[in-house]
Scaffold this motif. Structure first.
Motif, PDB file in Angstrom:
ATOM      1  N   LEU A  23       0.801  -1.224   0.000  1.00 18.09           N
ATOM      2  CA  LEU A  23       0.000   0.000   0.000  1.00 18.09           C
ATOM      3  C   LEU A  23       0.839   1.282   0.000  1.00 18.09           C
ATOM      4  O   LEU A  23       0.473   2.249  -0.677  1.00 18.09           O
ATOM      5  N   ASN A  25       3.495   1.769  -1.552  1.00 17.65           N
ATOM      6  CA  ASN A  25       4.319   1.818  -2.764  1.00 17.65           C
ATOM      7  C   ASN A  25       3.494   1.695  -4.036  1.00 17.65           C
ATOM      8  O   ASN A  25       3.827   0.935  -4.961  1.00 17.65           O
ATOM      9  N   ASP A  26       2.415   2.436  -4.082  1.00 18.12           N
ATOM     10  CA  ASP A  26       1.633   2.623  -5.313  1.00 18.12           C
ATOM     11  C   ASP A  26       0.913   1.377  -5.809  1.00 18.12           C
ATOM     12  O   ASP A  26       0.610   1.278  -6.995  1.00 18.12           O
ATOM     13  N   VAL A  27       0.631   0.433  -4.935  1.00 18.71           N
ATOM     14  CA  VAL A  27      -0.250  -0.669  -5.311  1.00 18.71           C
ATOM     15  C   VAL A  27      -1.667  -0.227  -4.948  1.00 18.71           C
ATOM     16  O   VAL A  27      -2.113  -0.355  -3.815  1.00 18.71           O
ATOM     17  N   THR A  28      -2.360   0.328  -5.930  1.00 21.56           N
ATOM     18  CA  THR A  28      -3.634   1.004  -5.664  1.00 21.56           C
ATOM     19  C   THR A  28      -4.853   0.252  -6.192  1.00 21.56           C
ATOM     20  O   THR A  28      -5.974   0.657  -5.925  1.00 21.56           O
ATOM     21  N   ASP A  29      -4.634  -0.822  -6.959  1.00 21.76           N
ATOM     22  CA  ASP A  29      -5.760  -1.581  -7.487  1.00 21.76           C
ATOM     23  C   ASP A  29      -6.367  -2.418  -6.351  1.00 21.76           C
ATOM     24  O   ASP A  29      -5.749  -3.363  -5.861  1.00 21.76           O
ATOM     25  N   LYS A  75       2.664  -4.737  -8.126  1.00 23.33           N
ATOM     26  CA  LYS A  75       2.658  -3.552  -8.984  1.00 23.33           C
ATOM     27  C   LYS A  75       2.415  -3.922 -10.443  1.00 23.33           C
ATOM     28  O   LYS A  75       1.676  -3.239 -11.152  1.00 23.33           O
ATOM     29  N   SER A  78      -1.196  -4.580 -10.882  1.00 23.49           N
ATOM     30  CA  SER A  78      -1.992  -3.360 -10.719  1.00 23.49           C
ATOM     31  C   SER A  78      -2.065  -2.543 -12.001  1.00 23.49           C
ATOM     32  O   SER A  78      -3.035  -1.818 -12.234  1.00 23.49           O
ATOM     33  N   TYR A  79      -1.046  -2.638 -12.832  1.00 22.69           N
ATOM     34  CA  TYR A  79      -1.018  -1.866 -14.074  1.00 22.69           C
ATOM     35  C   TYR A  79      -1.832  -2.516 -15.198  1.00 22.69           C
ATOM     36  O   TYR A  79      -2.032  -1.902 -16.245  1.00 22.69           O
ATOM     37  N   PHE A 205       8.056   0.576 -14.276  1.00 17.54           N
ATOM     38  CA  PHE A 205       8.894   0.937 -13.125  1.00 17.54           C
ATOM     39  C   PHE A 205      10.147   0.069 -13.148  1.00 17.54           C
ATOM     40  O   PHE A 205      10.209  -0.949 -13.852  1.00 17.54           O
TER      41      PHE A 205
END
Length: 223
Positions: A23, A25-29, A75, A78-79, A205
């Motif tokens: 959370l 570190n940009d894991v937003t899904d 990550k 998530s993309y 990334f």
């Protein structure tokens, strides 16, 4: 008194990994986070390494084979904007962890593992974790599995020098490949597309991943 990892049960360790590593570190899904929360990573780690199952590093599971670190996998997924009705090909899942996470996101996962022993371990682990929508097949990584495709998403677990054309041609229209590309020795997590014979690469990334054998860049002849 502070709580150590040894004092936590598997569910608590998993949540600690999510809260402490993913959370921030940009894991937003939210779907990806929920999927990871439902899979006990410790169940997919060799007995002698269960104590480090949740650290943010790759874990060796066999000779020259490693599980992707949790943050890199999360990550990447998530993309991808993964939809539940998509068909996913999971390449080199080793002990099956990535396939288990994917099984919580989509209706069907095809996993190909060319190491026979690992494919058997993955099959058992996934059965134990009741991931009934995953089929594990002992097959060559860089050839994919065209007869089960085409696929909406292909995940390659490891760093590769190149994407074989055979894999690109197994994508559906609008399909994509998630992988870590080797660019001059540096790992770049990437989303790869293939439309009308043209490969597109979007660098997502920087990522550290061990090299996966069999994905050597083809030599181009100069005349």
């Amino acid at each position: 008194m502070s709580i150590t990892s040894k004092a936590l049960n598997p569910d608590a360790k998993n949540q600690h990994m999510i809260d402490g590593q993913l959370l921030p570190n940009d894991v937003t899904d939210e779907n990806v986070v929920e999927a990871i929360s439902k899979v006990n990573r410790e169940s997919f780690v060799p007995a002698e390494r269960k104590g480090v199952a949740y650290i943010d590093k790759s874990i060796k599971v066999a000779e020259n084979r490693y599980m992707l670190e949790p943050l890199a996998l999360a990550k990447l997924l998530s993309y991808a904007d993964i939809q539940s009705d998509e068909l996913v090909l999971d390449i080199a899942p080793s002990t099956g962890y990535s396939s288990a996470v994917l099984s919580k996101l989509v209706d069907a996962v095809v996993a190909i593992e060319e190491n026979k022993e690992l494919s058997e371990i993955a099959t058992k682990n996934l059965a134990d974790e009741e991931c009934d929508n995953v089929a594990v097949i002992n097959s060559v990584h860089n050839e994919g599995l065209a007869k089960q495709g085409p696929y909406d998403l292909i995940l390659i677990n490891g760093m590769v020098d190149d994407i074989p054309k055979a894999l690109l041609e197994q994508l559906n229209d609008g399909g994509r490949i998630l992988c870590v590309l080797n660019q001059d020795g540096y790992g770049r997590a990437s989303l790869v597309t293939y439309n009308e014979g043209i490969m597109g690469v979007r660098i997502l990334f920087d990522a550290i991943a061990h090299k996966l054998e069999g994905f050597v860049k083809e030599e181009k002849f100069v005349f």
